[in-house]
Scaffold this active site. Structure first.
Site, short mmCIF file in Angstrom:
data_model
loop_
_atom_site.label_atom_id
_atom_site.label_comp_id
_atom_site.label_asym_id
_atom_site.label_seq_id
_atom_site.Cartn_x
_atom_site.Cartn_y
_atom_site.Cartn_z
N HIS A 290 -10.92 -6.49 -5.92
CA HIS A 290 -10.49 -5.87 -4.65
C HIS A 290 -11.47 -6.25 -3.55
O HIS A 290 -12.59 -6.66 -3.83
CB HIS A 290 -10.44 -4.35 -4.80
N SER B 22 0.86 -1.18 0.00
CA SER B 22 0.00 0.00 0.00
C SER B 22 0.90 1.24 0.00
O SER B 22 2.08 1.17 0.36
CB SER B 22 -0.91 0.02 1.23
N ASN C 127 -7.09 -9.43 -4.64
CA ASN C 127 -6.34 -8.72 -3.60
C ASN C 127 -6.79 -9.13 -2.20
O ASN C 127 -7.98 -9.14 -1.91
CB ASN C 127 -6.53 -7.22 -3.75
N ASP D 235 -0.06 -0.94 -4.61
CA ASP D 235 -1.53 -0.92 -4.55
C ASP D 235 -2.01 0.54 -4.57
O ASP D 235 -1.19 1.46 -4.47
CB ASP D 235 -1.96 -1.67 -3.27
N GLY E 209 -11.31 -8.70 -1.26
CA GLY E 209 -11.56 -10.13 -1.22
C GLY E 209 -11.81 -10.69 0.18
O GLY E 209 -12.57 -11.65 0.33
N GLU F 11 -7.90 1.98 -12.17
CA GLU F 11 -9.15 2.03 -11.41
C GLU F 11 -9.71 3.43 -11.53
O GLU F 11 -9.14 4.39 -11.01
CB GLU F 11 -8.89 1.68 -9.93
N ASP G 122 -4.72 4.83 -8.93
CA ASP G 122 -6.11 4.97 -8.49
C ASP G 122 -6.59 6.38 -8.81
O ASP G 122 -6.30 7.34 -8.10
CB ASP G 122 -6.18 4.69 -6.99
ZN LIG Z 1 -8.10 -2.34 -3.28
#
Ligand SMILES: [Zn+2]
Length: 290
Positions: free
Chosen positions: A206, A49, A228, A81, A208, A133, A103
């Site tokens: 995403h 992240s 993920n 991520d 999960g 995304e 993102d």
């Molecule tokens: Zn995510």
């Protein structure tokens, strides 16, 4: 050796399984995942992240990854991520990680596509791949995201946008959310099939953590090929540490490496569960190396 994320995920797409992408938090979780992947002969995506990249540093994460993978047969990719910040995206591209998730889900459609195209150009110039995304997946993960749906588009617009900006992988809304579920999510396997009918670009799931085995199988059968897992790793890690520390207090024994071994064992067991569940176990030898 840093494997290509796209190559790992394409192999999964071709063979009807999904590659788990785990968000590491430190060197203990990283090495546990590499060891579990080697034991299961599974490809694995090591995700980081933005919060973790900021705290450990891009250089050190890269060095830790290379060192953990060296001398093993594991096909592992290193992925950033959710990152909405162009300066950090560029830092990671410069460091040649396997891939980044730009993102842009907080931007309006036109700006999201234009900025993603810019990221793809910079990334592809040095062999780094891009997950896109532009719809926001609900839930806040390590300080990034929103609890409400801000941007949603038709599968046609999503695919057109991904084609226009040249991104490699696609992360759409699929009914899941980041973090822990309070109620049952309404999953959208039909949306995966619609997107897969329009494009060859792999679809990423995403949020999960918390889905049932049947729900994972449903989404993989629909065509998801990267899944993920972040919340479950954090939970597994912290619960193992917590349990260890309670015992340590009772014994009045304070040996950090013993705690790392305990945490590592729990993370390896969690990873092994997902390799089996997602069908990636035994698939590493069959795929081509990046
Ligand atoms: Zn995510």
């Amino acid at each position: 050796m840093r494997a290509s994320t796209l190559e790992l995920v394409r192999n999964a797409q071709d063979h009807g399984y999904a590659v788990p992408a785990f968000n590491i938090v430190d060197e203990v979780s990283l090495r546990a995942l590499i060891e579990a992947a080697e034991a299961a002969d599974s490809p694995v995506i090591i995700q980081v992240s933005l919060k973790t990249a900021r705290s450990i540093g891009v250089e050190l994460v890269g060095a830790m990854f290379d060192s953990a993978v060296r001398g093993t047969s594991v096909k592992a990719a290193l992925h950033l991520d959710h990152c909405p910040d162009l300066a950090w995206i560029n830092k990671v591209i410069d460091a040649r990680w396997s891939s980044v998730l730009f993102d842009a889900s907080d931007r309006d459609f036109d700006r999201a596509v234009a900025e993603t195209a810019q990221v793809v150009r910079a990334a592809h110039a040095v062999g780094v791949e891009v997950e896109t995304e532009i719809e926001n997946i609900v839930g806040v993960e390590d300080g990034v995201g929103s609890d409400v749906l801000v941007h949603s588009y038709s599968p046609e617009s999503l695919v057109q946008a991904a084609e226009d900006c040249g991104a490699d992988l696609l992360a759409p809304q699929l009914g899941t959310a980041h973090g822990e579920y309070s109620g049952r999510p309404s999953l959208l396997p039909g949306r995966v099939r619609e997107i897969r009918a329009l494009t060859d670009k792999p679809v990423v799931l995403h949020g999960g953590t918390g889905l049932t085995q049947a729900e994972f199988r449903l989404l993989i059968a629909a065509g998801v090929s990267k899944i993920n897992i972040s919340t479950d790793l954090k939970r597994t890690y912290m619960r193992a540490a917590h349990k260890f520390l309670i015992d340590a207090a009772e014994r009045d024994e304070w040996d950090p490496p013993s705690m790392f071994r305990s945490v590592s064992g729990a993370v390896r067991a969690m990873a092994t569960h997902y390799f089996d569940l997602f069908g990636s176990a035994g698939q590493a030898s069959g795929s081509t190396r990046a």
